[in-house]
Scaffold this active site. Sequence first.
Site, PDB file in Angstrom:
ATOM      1  CG  ASP A  44       4.603  -3.009 -24.083  1.00 21.42           C
ATOM      2  OD1 ASP A  44       5.331  -2.290 -23.190  1.00 21.42           O
ATOM      3  OD2 ASP A  44       4.120  -2.691 -25.218  1.00 21.42           O
TER       4      ASP A  44
ATOM      5  CG  HIS B   9       3.247  -1.569 -32.405  1.00 22.65           C
ATOM      6  ND1 HIS B   9       3.873  -2.708 -32.494  1.00 22.65           N
ATOM      7  CD2 HIS B   9       3.611  -0.598 -31.766  1.00 22.65           C
ATOM      8  CE1 HIS B   9       5.244  -2.072 -32.026  1.00 22.65           C
ATOM      9  NE2 HIS B   9       5.241  -0.754 -31.713  1.00 22.65           N
TER      10      HIS B   9
ATOM     11  CD  GLU C 113       3.111  -5.843 -33.105  1.00 22.71           C
ATOM     12  OE1 GLU C 113       2.871  -5.064 -33.979  1.00 22.71           O
ATOM     13  OE2 GLU C 113       4.426  -6.310 -32.909  1.00 22.71           O
TER      14      GLU C 113
HETATM   15  P1  PGA Z   1       9.675   3.745 -30.009  1.00 26.87           P
HETATM   16  O1  PGA Z   1       8.797   2.657 -29.720  1.00 26.87           O
HETATM   17  O2  PGA Z   1       9.275   4.767 -29.145  1.00 26.87           O
HETATM   18  O3  PGA Z   1      10.948   3.203 -29.479  1.00 26.87           O
HETATM   19  O4  PGA Z   1      10.006   4.494 -31.085  1.00 26.87           O
HETATM   20  C1  PGA Z   1       7.641   2.932 -29.915  1.00 26.87           C
HETATM   21  C2  PGA Z   1       6.548   1.814 -30.119  1.00 26.87           C
HETATM   22  O5  PGA Z   1       6.953   1.009 -30.750  1.00 26.87           O
HETATM   23  O6  PGA Z   1       5.370   1.660 -29.643  1.00 26.87           O
END
Ligand code: PGA
Length: 240
Positions: free
Chosen positions: A67, A137, A142
């Site tokens: 993304d 997510h 989401e």
């Molecule tokens: P993070 O994010 O690795 O910074 O915890 C993971 C995500 O939101 O998919």
Amino acid sequence: MEIIITDNYDLMSEEAFKLVKNLVRSNPNSVLGLATGSTPLGLYKLMSDDYNYNGTSYKNIKTVNLDEYVGLGKDNVQSYAYFMNKYLFKNIDINLNNTYIENGLAIDKEKECKRYNNLLNELKQDIQILGIGSNGHIAFNEPFTSFDSVVHVVKLAESTIKDNSRLFNSIDEVPRYAFTMGLKNIMNAKKIIIMASGVNKAKAVYELVHGKITEEVPCTILRNHKDCILICDKEAGSLL
Ligand code: PGA
């Protein structure tokens, strides 16, 4: 789903690294699906060290990222393109022309989604690395995203904006929209490694493993994948 619970973050990273290293060494032309965020940083450090000290080569590896924020270009320090360069690509011998991510600056967003989707149909991930959001997510899919979704633009959930604001000067600077692989693109991967660290992920990890498979909790789709491994530290796995 196979589950590996480790004592800490570093051991979680090691477990994921072992799988990536085996793939890269056995098939130097592999396609790696990569993720950003705090979770895979340890893995990327191990990959960088392995290249530097053991010479594991990424010359013919291709990568596809999950993304990118809408509105942020690769020179913006908050963009995911910038992140990937900083924490992995510039530290290994990968050909930057073989690294793919959505163009956050694309004016015609629909066209950009199509372009990236076509690319993903050509480059099937041998391994897809995933983190997990505290709301369940995966990538920026989401809650209530269709299980049939492909690359699309998403309005970020308030909880995601709040979680990600730690990386910005203020919450107002967090982009509200992002390009993301859809759930179908993720499920297309031959193998999926989902990593989670810290107690704020415990509930999402519980849902991933034991919750009802529902679009309300996007990560639960992974239970329908035939080769998915959850690697988490004991805090993230504390409710299992
Ligand atoms: P993070 O994010 O690795 O910074 O915890 C993971 C995500 O939101 O998919």
